[in-house]
Design a protein around this motif. Structure first.
Motif, PDB file in Angstrom:
ATOM      1  N   LEU A 275       0.827  -1.206   0.000  1.00  0.00           N
ATOM      2  CA  LEU A 275       0.000   0.000   0.000  1.00  0.00           C
ATOM      3  C   LEU A 275       0.864   1.259   0.000  1.00  0.00           C
ATOM      4  O   LEU A 275       0.548   2.237  -0.698  1.00  0.00           O
ATOM      5  CB  LEU A 275      -0.920  -0.007   1.219  1.00  0.00           C
ATOM      6  CG  LEU A 275      -2.174  -0.887   1.148  1.00  0.00           C
ATOM      7  CD1 LEU A 275      -2.885  -0.902   2.487  1.00  0.00           C
ATOM      8  CD2 LEU A 275      -3.120  -0.387   0.056  1.00  0.00           C
ATOM      9  N   ALA A 276       1.938   1.254   0.799  1.00  0.00           N
ATOM     10  CA  ALA A 276       2.824   2.423   0.845  1.00  0.00           C
ATOM     11  C   ALA A 276       3.445   2.686  -0.522  1.00  0.00           C
ATOM     12  O   ALA A 276       3.548   3.841  -0.974  1.00  0.00           O
ATOM     13  CB  ALA A 276       3.908   2.199   1.898  1.00  0.00           C
ATOM     14  N   GLN A 277       3.858   1.625  -1.206  1.00  0.00           N
ATOM     15  CA  GLN A 277       4.478   1.775  -2.528  1.00  0.00           C
ATOM     16  C   GLN A 277       3.458   2.278  -3.544  1.00  0.00           C
ATOM     17  O   GLN A 277       3.762   3.138  -4.372  1.00  0.00           O
ATOM     18  CB  GLN A 277       5.047   0.423  -2.967  1.00  0.00           C
ATOM     19  CG  GLN A 277       6.025   0.493  -4.134  1.00  0.00           C
ATOM     20  CD  GLN A 277       7.330   1.152  -3.742  1.00  0.00           C
ATOM     21  OE1 GLN A 277       7.640   1.246  -2.560  1.00  0.00           O
ATOM     22  NE2 GLN A 277       8.068   1.635  -4.721  1.00  0.00           N
ATOM     23  N   ALA A 278       2.230   1.767  -3.486  1.00  0.00           N
ATOM     24  CA  ALA A 278       1.200   2.169  -4.452  1.00  0.00           C
ATOM     25  C   ALA A 278       0.789   3.622  -4.252  1.00  0.00           C
ATOM     26  O   ALA A 278       0.649   4.380  -5.219  1.00  0.00           O
ATOM     27  CB  ALA A 278      -0.023   1.245  -4.323  1.00  0.00           C
ATOM     28  N   THR A 279       0.583   4.033  -3.000  1.00  0.00           N
ATOM     29  CA  THR A 279       0.192   5.423  -2.752  1.00  0.00           C
ATOM     30  C   THR A 279       1.339   6.382  -3.050  1.00  0.00           C
ATOM     31  O   THR A 279       1.099   7.518  -3.461  1.00  0.00           O
ATOM     32  CB  THR A 279      -0.273   5.590  -1.296  1.00  0.00           C
ATOM     33  OG1 THR A 279       0.740   5.094  -0.408  1.00  0.00           O
ATOM     34  CG2 THR A 279      -1.564   4.835  -1.053  1.00  0.00           C
ATOM     35  N   ALA A 280       2.586   5.934  -2.871  1.00  0.00           N
ATOM     36  CA  ALA A 280       3.729   6.788  -3.222  1.00  0.00           C
ATOM     37  C   ALA A 280       3.796   7.021  -4.729  1.00  0.00           C
ATOM     38  O   ALA A 280       4.308   8.057  -5.183  1.00  0.00           O
ATOM     39  CB  ALA A 280       5.028   6.146  -2.725  1.00  0.00           C
ATOM     40  N   ARG A 281       3.279   6.081  -5.522  1.00  0.00           N
ATOM     41  CA  ARG A 281       3.238   6.272  -6.983  1.00  0.00           C
ATOM     42  C   ARG A 281       2.075   7.172  -7.394  1.00  0.00           C
ATOM     43  O   ARG A 281       1.913   7.474  -8.577  1.00  0.00           O
ATOM     44  CB  ARG A 281       3.070   4.911  -7.684  1.00  0.00           C
ATOM     45  CG  ARG A 281       4.275   4.007  -7.621  1.00  0.00           C
ATOM     46  CD  ARG A 281       4.117   2.833  -8.600  1.00  0.00           C
ATOM     47  NE  ARG A 281       2.940   2.041  -8.291  1.00  0.00           N
ATOM     48  CZ  ARG A 281       2.933   0.973  -7.505  1.00  0.00           C
ATOM     49  NH1 ARG A 281       4.069   0.566  -6.969  1.00  0.00           N
ATOM     50  NH2 ARG A 281       1.827   0.306  -7.256  1.00  0.00           N
ATOM     51  N   GLY A 282       1.252   7.583  -6.439  1.00  0.00           N
ATOM     52  CA  GLY A 282       0.118   8.443  -6.735  1.00  0.00           C
ATOM     53  C   GLY A 282      -1.126   7.691  -7.158  1.00  0.00           C
ATOM     54  O   GLY A 282      -2.068   8.300  -7.673  1.00  0.00           O
ATOM     55  N   GLU A 283      -1.165   6.380  -6.932  1.00  0.00           N
ATOM     56  CA  GLU A 283      -2.321   5.595  -7.327  1.00  0.00           C
ATOM     57  C   GLU A 283      -3.393   5.609  -6.228  1.00  0.00           C
ATOM     58  O   GLU A 283      -3.079   5.718  -5.044  1.00  0.00           O
ATOM     59  CB  GLU A 283      -1.907   4.144  -7.624  1.00  0.00           C
ATOM     60  CG  GLU A 283      -0.960   4.032  -8.812  1.00  0.00           C
ATOM     61  CD  GLU A 283      -0.626   2.585  -9.129  1.00  0.00           C
ATOM     62  OE1 GLU A 283      -0.938   1.711  -8.304  1.00  0.00           O
ATOM     63  OE2 GLU A 283      -0.059   2.338 -10.197  1.00  0.00           O
ATOM     64  N   VAL A 284      -4.629   5.469  -6.650  1.00  0.00           N
ATOM     65  CA  VAL A 284      -5.744   5.361  -5.714  1.00  0.00           C
ATOM     66  C   VAL A 284      -5.971   3.878  -5.406  1.00  0.00           C
ATOM     67  O   VAL A 284      -6.047   3.058  -6.331  1.00  0.00           O
ATOM     68  CB  VAL A 284      -7.019   5.989  -6.299  1.00  0.00           C
ATOM     69  CG1 VAL A 284      -8.178   5.853  -5.311  1.00  0.00           C
ATOM     70  CG2 VAL A 284      -6.781   7.457  -6.633  1.00  0.00           C
ATOM     71  N   CYS A 285      -6.049   3.541  -4.127  1.00  0.00           N
ATOM     72  CA  CYS A 285      -6.174   2.148  -3.710  1.00  0.00           C
ATOM     73  C   CYS A 285      -7.493   1.946  -2.963  1.00  0.00           C
ATOM     74  O   CYS A 285      -8.037   2.882  -2.378  1.00  0.00           O
ATOM     75  CB  CYS A 285      -5.015   1.743  -2.802  1.00  0.00           C
ATOM     76  SG  CYS A 285      -3.377   2.066  -3.517  1.00  0.00           S
ATOM     77  N   ALA A 286      -7.977   0.725  -2.991  1.00  0.00           N
ATOM     78  CA  ALA A 286      -9.183   0.361  -2.247  1.00  0.00           C
ATOM     79  C   ALA A 286      -8.853  -0.827  -1.365  1.00  0.00           C
ATOM     80  O   ALA A 286      -8.268  -1.810  -1.825  1.00  0.00           O
ATOM     81  CB  ALA A 286     -10.325   0.011  -3.201  1.00  0.00           C
ATOM     82  N   LEU A 287      -9.203  -0.710  -0.084  1.00  0.00           N
ATOM     83  CA  LEU A 287      -8.984  -1.795   0.865  1.00  0.00           C
ATOM     84  C   LEU A 287     -10.341  -2.259   1.380  1.00  0.00           C
ATOM     85  O   LEU A 287     -11.033  -1.515   2.089  1.00  0.00           O
ATOM     86  CB  LEU A 287      -8.103  -1.325   2.030  1.00  0.00           C
ATOM     87  CG  LEU A 287      -7.932  -2.319   3.178  1.00  0.00           C
ATOM     88  CD1 LEU A 287      -7.290  -3.611   2.691  1.00  0.00           C
ATOM     89  CD2 LEU A 287      -7.107  -1.712   4.299  1.00  0.00           C
ATOM     90  N   ILE A 288     -10.736  -3.475   1.011  1.00  0.00           N
ATOM     91  CA  ILE A 288     -12.012  -4.058   1.446  1.00  0.00           C
ATOM     92  C   ILE A 288     -11.712  -4.928   2.654  1.00  0.00           C
ATOM     93  O   ILE A 288     -11.126  -5.998   2.544  1.00  0.00           O
ATOM     94  CB  ILE A 288     -12.642  -4.877   0.301  1.00  0.00           C
ATOM     95  CG1 ILE A 288     -12.796  -3.997  -0.951  1.00  0.00           C
ATOM     96  CG2 ILE A 288     -13.985  -5.436   0.721  1.00  0.00           C
ATOM     97  CD1 ILE A 288     -13.169  -4.778  -2.197  1.00  0.00           C
ATOM     98  N   ASP A 289     -12.092  -4.443   3.818  1.00  0.00           N
ATOM     99  CA  ASP A 289     -11.687  -5.034   5.091  1.00  0.00           C
ATOM    100  C   ASP A 289     -12.832  -5.877   5.653  1.00  0.00           C
ATOM    101  O   ASP A 289     -13.738  -5.365   6.303  1.00  0.00           O
ATOM    102  CB  ASP A 289     -11.315  -3.894   6.049  1.00  0.00           C
ATOM    103  CG  ASP A 289     -10.632  -4.402   7.298  1.00  0.00           C
ATOM    104  OD1 ASP A 289     -10.425  -5.623   7.412  1.00  0.00           O
ATOM    105  OD2 ASP A 289     -10.294  -3.564   8.159  1.00  0.00           O
ATOM    106  N   ALA A 290     -12.792  -7.183   5.403  1.00  0.00           N
ATOM    107  CA  ALA A 290     -13.902  -8.059   5.810  1.00  0.00           C
ATOM    108  C   ALA A 290     -13.936  -8.272   7.314  1.00  0.00           C
ATOM    109  O   ALA A 290     -15.006  -8.488   7.889  1.00  0.00           O
ATOM    110  CB  ALA A 290     -13.795  -9.406   5.098  1.00  0.00           C
ATOM    111  N   GLY A 291     -12.781  -8.225   7.965  1.00  0.00           N
ATOM    112  CA  GLY A 291     -12.736  -8.488   9.397  1.00  0.00           C
ATOM    113  C   GLY A 291     -12.509  -7.263  10.245  1.00  0.00           C
ATOM    114  O   GLY A 291     -12.306  -7.376  11.460  1.00  0.00           O
ATOM    115  N   ASP A 292     -12.510  -6.088   9.632  1.00  0.00           N
ATOM    116  CA  ASP A 292     -12.275  -4.820  10.331  1.00  0.00           C
ATOM    117  C   ASP A 292     -10.980  -4.885  11.135  1.00  0.00           C
ATOM    118  O   ASP A 292     -10.934  -4.554  12.320  1.00  0.00           O
ATOM    119  CB  ASP A 292     -13.453  -4.496  11.257  1.00  0.00           C
ATOM    120  CG  ASP A 292     -13.418  -3.028  11.690  1.00  0.00           C
ATOM    121  OD1 ASP A 292     -12.730  -2.235  11.011  1.00  0.00           O
ATOM    122  OD2 ASP A 292     -14.053  -2.673  12.688  1.00  0.00           O
TER     123      ASP A 292
END
Length: 276
Positions: free
Chosen positions: A80-97
């Motif tokens: 996630l850190a690498q993806a957001t550093a590239r300026g990409e928008v990410c989605a995290l679907i957290d089934a277990g919170d």
């Protein structure tokens, strides 16, 4: 039948195929198809893992599985850190919170670029019950809430993958017991894989056990980590020791790649923030 006769028949068959497919636009004979280009990949943020696998494939499903405390969450935060550093928008679907924003921010994740979808409650497996009836009631409630969380996660995944526009979509089933996660039908994983094909989206699934299997282009198994501890600088009135680093091992279980992997496993070390 001699070889010359076989070559003549083969040429006649090819001509027949070209004639049959001439009236079908968009259909190409198998003999004229070009090799599929190698899938684009993105960095995981772990140099050793990138060197082994080439990174996470875009337009494909990657499955990461392993028991609790195997380094699963550490690898997720690095990705996630690498993806957001590239300026990409990410989605995290957290089934277990189970996602902790403070730990993610400390790991370098740009939270402003992460869509966090909480699909269930964080149900602790270690609770104190006064009576047997209360324990059974709590167990039934926890199972019902977990089932609902997984069902919601699958619905959200369908919606987000069809909407598109994300560089990385993560379905986190790590906090879901395997006996419940196993109920997700294999057709769902193939549907998700089909939804991201020919798109720049990298789809990532985290679980305790592997369930997507052949639907995944890359399957990574996290092994139990070896923790390193040291005594605190100042003596404490107990036998407490500080966790300073953790060695994480990753094994490639499945990889649909053009090139042969140099090895099947790799190890790397993560250091605790307070260890300096």
């Amino acid at each position: 039948m001699n070889s010359a006769a076989l070559r003549i028949i083969s040429q006649e068959d090819r001509e027949l195929c070209r004639w049959a497919l001439a009236g079908m636009p968009g259909v190409v004979a198998a003999s004229e198809m070009q090799p599929r280009p190698a899938a684009a990949t993105v960095s995981t943020g772990i140099a050793a893992l990138d060197a082994l696998t080439g990174g996470l494939p875009r337009g494909a499903l990657t499955e990461i599985f392993g028991p609790a405390s195997s380094g699963r969450t550490s690898l997720l935060l690095a990705i996630l850190a690498q993806a957001t550093a590239r300026g990409e928008v990410c989605a995290l679907i957290d089934a277990g919170d189970s996602f902790d924003p403070e730990s993610a921010q400390a790991a370098g994740v740009g939270l402003k670029r992460v869509l966090w979808v909480r699909c269930g409650k964080n149900v602790s497996r270690f609770t104190f019950h006064v009576s047997r009836e209360e324990e059974l009631r709590e167990t039934r409630n926890a199972k019902r809430e977990t089932d609902q969380g997984v069902e919601n996660a699958l619905k959200v995944a369908d919606f987000l993958l069809q909407a598109g526009g994300f560089g990385l979509v993560v379905i986190d089933l790590g906090g879901v017991p395997p006996n419940i996660a196993r109920r997700v039908p294999l057709t769902s994983w193939f549907r998700f894989r089909r939804a991201v094909e020919r798109t720049p989206t990298a789809l990532l699934v985290l679980e305790e056990e592997a369930f997507a299997k052949s639907a995944a282009g890359l399957v990574l198994k996290m092994r139990s980590a070896v923790a390193t501890r040291r005594s605190p600088a100042k003596p404490l009135p107990c036998h407490a020791r500080l966790l300073t680093s953790t060695e994480i091992s990753v094994e490639v279980v499945r990889a649909v790649a053009e090139k042969k992997l140099p090895a099947r496993a790799v190890s790397f070390t993560t250091r605790a923030q307070w260890a300096g």
